[in-house]
Design a protein around this motif. Sequence first.
Motif, PDB file in Angstrom:
ATOM      1  N   ALA A 165       0.839  -1.201   0.000  1.00 45.96           N
ATOM      2  CA  ALA A 165       0.000   0.000   0.000  1.00 45.96           C
ATOM      3  C   ALA A 165       0.871   1.247   0.000  1.00 45.96           C
ATOM      4  N   SER A 166       0.355   2.300  -0.620  1.00 45.77           N
ATOM      5  CA  SER A 166       0.994   3.609  -0.564  1.00 45.77           C
ATOM      6  C   SER A 166       0.035   4.552   0.159  1.00 45.77           C
ATOM      7  N   LEU A 167       0.531   5.724   0.515  1.00 48.01           N
ATOM      8  CA  LEU A 167      -0.343   6.680   1.208  1.00 48.01           C
ATOM      9  C   LEU A 167      -1.532   7.097   0.332  1.00 48.01           C
ATOM     10  N   ALA A 168      -1.417   6.938  -0.975  1.00 46.80           N
ATOM     11  CA  ALA A 168      -2.546   7.221  -1.864  1.00 46.80           C
ATOM     12  C   ALA A 168      -3.700   6.233  -1.619  1.00 46.80           C
ATOM     13  N   ASP A 169      -3.387   5.095  -1.005  1.00 47.79           N
ATOM     14  CA  ASP A 169      -4.404   4.077  -0.701  1.00 47.79           C
ATOM     15  C   ASP A 169      -5.054   4.276   0.665  1.00 47.79           C
ATOM     16  N   LEU A 170      -4.603   5.266   1.432  1.00 46.37           N
ATOM     17  CA  LEU A 170      -5.041   5.409   2.822  1.00 46.37           C
ATOM     18  C   LEU A 170      -6.562   5.400   2.969  1.00 46.37           C
ATOM     19  N   ALA A 171      -7.273   6.235   2.237  1.00 42.95           N
ATOM     20  CA  ALA A 171      -8.733   6.309   2.385  1.00 42.95           C
ATOM     21  C   ALA A 171      -9.379   4.977   2.023  1.00 42.95           C
ATOM     22  N   ALA A 172      -8.866   4.320   0.991  1.00 42.62           N
ATOM     23  CA  ALA A 172      -9.424   3.026   0.584  1.00 42.62           C
ATOM     24  C   ALA A 172      -9.176   1.968   1.657  1.00 42.62           C
ATOM     25  N   VAL A 173      -7.975   1.955   2.227  1.00 40.11           N
ATOM     26  CA  VAL A 173      -7.652   1.009   3.304  1.00 40.11           C
ATOM     27  C   VAL A 173      -8.585   1.236   4.488  1.00 40.11           C
ATOM     28  N   GLN A 174      -8.724   2.482   4.899  1.00 44.40           N
ATOM     29  CA  GLN A 174      -9.626   2.795   6.016  1.00 44.40           C
ATOM     30  C   GLN A 174     -11.057   2.382   5.693  1.00 44.40           C
ATOM     31  N   GLY A 175     -11.469   2.551   4.448  1.00 48.48           N
ATOM     32  CA  GLY A 175     -12.813   2.169   4.031  1.00 48.48           C
ATOM     33  C   GLY A 175     -13.043   0.671   4.106  1.00 48.48           C
ATOM     34  N   VAL A 176     -12.060  -0.120   3.662  1.00 46.02           N
ATOM     35  CA  VAL A 176     -12.178  -1.579   3.736  1.00 46.02           C
ATOM     36  C   VAL A 176     -12.271  -2.019   5.194  1.00 46.02           C
ATOM     37  N   VAL A 177     -11.424  -1.451   6.043  1.00 44.07           N
ATOM     38  CA  VAL A 177     -11.432  -1.814   7.465  1.00 44.07           C
ATOM     39  C   VAL A 177     -12.782  -1.462   8.090  1.00 44.07           C
ATOM     40  N   LYS A 178     -13.275  -0.268   7.816  1.00 43.88           N
ATOM     41  CA  LYS A 178     -14.563   0.153   8.363  1.00 43.88           C
ATOM     42  C   LYS A 178     -15.675  -0.773   7.882  1.00 43.88           C
ATOM     43  N   ASP A 179     -15.652  -1.083   6.610  1.00 43.75           N
ATOM     44  CA  ASP A 179     -16.653  -1.966   6.009  1.00 43.75           C
ATOM     45  C   ASP A 179     -16.615  -3.357   6.633  1.00 43.75           C
ATOM     46  N   ALA A 180     -15.413  -3.884   6.851  1.00 38.87           N
ATOM     47  CA  ALA A 180     -15.252  -5.249   7.360  1.00 38.87           C
ATOM     48  C   ALA A 180     -15.546  -5.378   8.848  1.00 38.87           C
ATOM     49  N   TYR A 181     -15.225  -4.350   9.637  1.00 33.95           N
ATOM     50  CA  TYR A 181     -15.314  -4.499  11.094  1.00 33.95           C
ATOM     51  C   TYR A 181     -16.503  -3.810  11.750  1.00 33.95           C
ATOM     52  N   THR A 182     -17.110  -2.836  11.106  1.00 30.65           N
ATOM     53  CA  THR A 182     -18.250  -2.151  11.714  1.00 30.65           C
ATOM     54  C   THR A 182     -19.378  -3.110  12.103  1.00 30.65           C
ATOM     55  N   PRO A 183     -19.673  -4.155  11.297  1.00 35.33           N
ATOM     56  CA  PRO A 183     -20.749  -5.073  11.700  1.00 35.33           C
ATOM     57  C   PRO A 183     -20.514  -5.776  13.047  1.00 35.33           C
ATOM     58  N   TYR A 184     -19.269  -5.821  13.510  1.00 37.20           N
ATOM     59  CA  TYR A 184     -18.961  -6.484  14.778  1.00 37.20           C
ATOM     60  C   TYR A 184     -19.182  -5.587  16.004  1.00 37.20           C
ATOM     61  N   VAL A 185     -19.330  -4.292  15.794  1.00 39.02           N
ATOM     62  CA  VAL A 185     -19.443  -3.365  16.923  1.00 39.02           C
ATOM     63  C   VAL A 185     -20.594  -3.747  17.848  1.00 39.02           C
ATOM     64  N   SER A 186     -21.738  -4.108  17.296  1.00 36.74           N
ATOM     65  CA  SER A 186     -22.885  -4.424  18.154  1.00 36.74           C
ATOM     66  C   SER A 186     -22.675  -5.708  18.947  1.00 36.74           C
ATOM     67  N   SER A 187     -22.051  -6.736  18.343  1.00 41.38           N
ATOM     68  CA  SER A 187     -21.858  -7.994  19.077  1.00 41.38           C
ATOM     69  C   SER A 187     -20.730  -7.899  20.100  1.00 41.38           C
ATOM     70  N   ILE A 188     -19.731  -7.051  19.840  1.00 37.10           N
ATOM     71  CA  ILE A 188     -18.608  -6.896  20.763  1.00 37.10           C
ATOM     72  C   ILE A 188     -18.921  -5.860  21.838  1.00 37.10           C
ATOM     73  N   GLY A 189     -19.687  -4.860  21.464  1.00 44.62           N
ATOM     74  CA  GLY A 189     -20.031  -3.808  22.411  1.00 44.62           C
ATOM     75  C   GLY A 189     -19.087  -2.621  22.374  1.00 44.62           C
ATOM     76  N   CYS A 190     -18.122  -2.661  21.463  1.00 47.04           N
ATOM     77  CA  CYS A 190     -17.184  -1.554  21.270  1.00 47.04           C
ATOM     78  C   CYS A 190     -16.532  -1.745  19.909  1.00 47.04           C
ATOM     79  N   LYS A 191     -15.705  -0.780  19.521  1.00 48.42           N
ATOM     80  CA  LYS A 191     -15.019  -0.892  18.234  1.00 48.42           C
ATOM     81  C   LYS A 191     -13.928  -1.964  18.314  1.00 48.42           C
ATOM     82  N   PRO A 192     -13.886  -2.878  17.340  1.00 52.98           N
ATOM     83  CA  PRO A 192     -12.780  -3.837  17.291  1.00 52.98           C
ATOM     84  C   PRO A 192     -11.452  -3.099  17.083  1.00 52.98           C
TER      85      PRO A 192
END
Length: 150
Positions: free
Chosen positions: A8-35
Amino acid sequence: MQFTPRLASLADLAAVQGVVKDAYTPYVSSIGCKPGPLLDDYEALISAGRVTVVDVDGGVKGILVLIPEKDAMLLDNVAVAASAQGLGLGRELIAYAEHRARDAGFSLIRLYTHVAMTRNIEYYTRIGYVETHRAEHNGLKRVFMAKSLT
């Protein structure tokens, strides 16, 4: 389907953050906090050369964070965008992580996941990872696993 990982390069930063948010946000409710991956500093990780990405249809759809440690390679994060789920991208990224760990001279790769992410634990077990211990870190209950690469 064959994917080509790239650093990855810094040009990918927003895309990387987007993938992480997309992949982990569904777990917030079952975990009770941000993974943990939702709290990581991806700008610093990319700058340190720790993030690998995979493009699908012209955009970043998968990410991998590898951190070399003293005695093992840490597979710190593997995430796939919801739009790319089911393509085998996660499996390919994990295989790539194991390959990179071997190439770097490690005979062990380790990872951790939240205790509530039972599907992940079952999957990692199926592909050869063994639970080593459980611990709480930064308020997150984690299952630590490792796989021998020899």
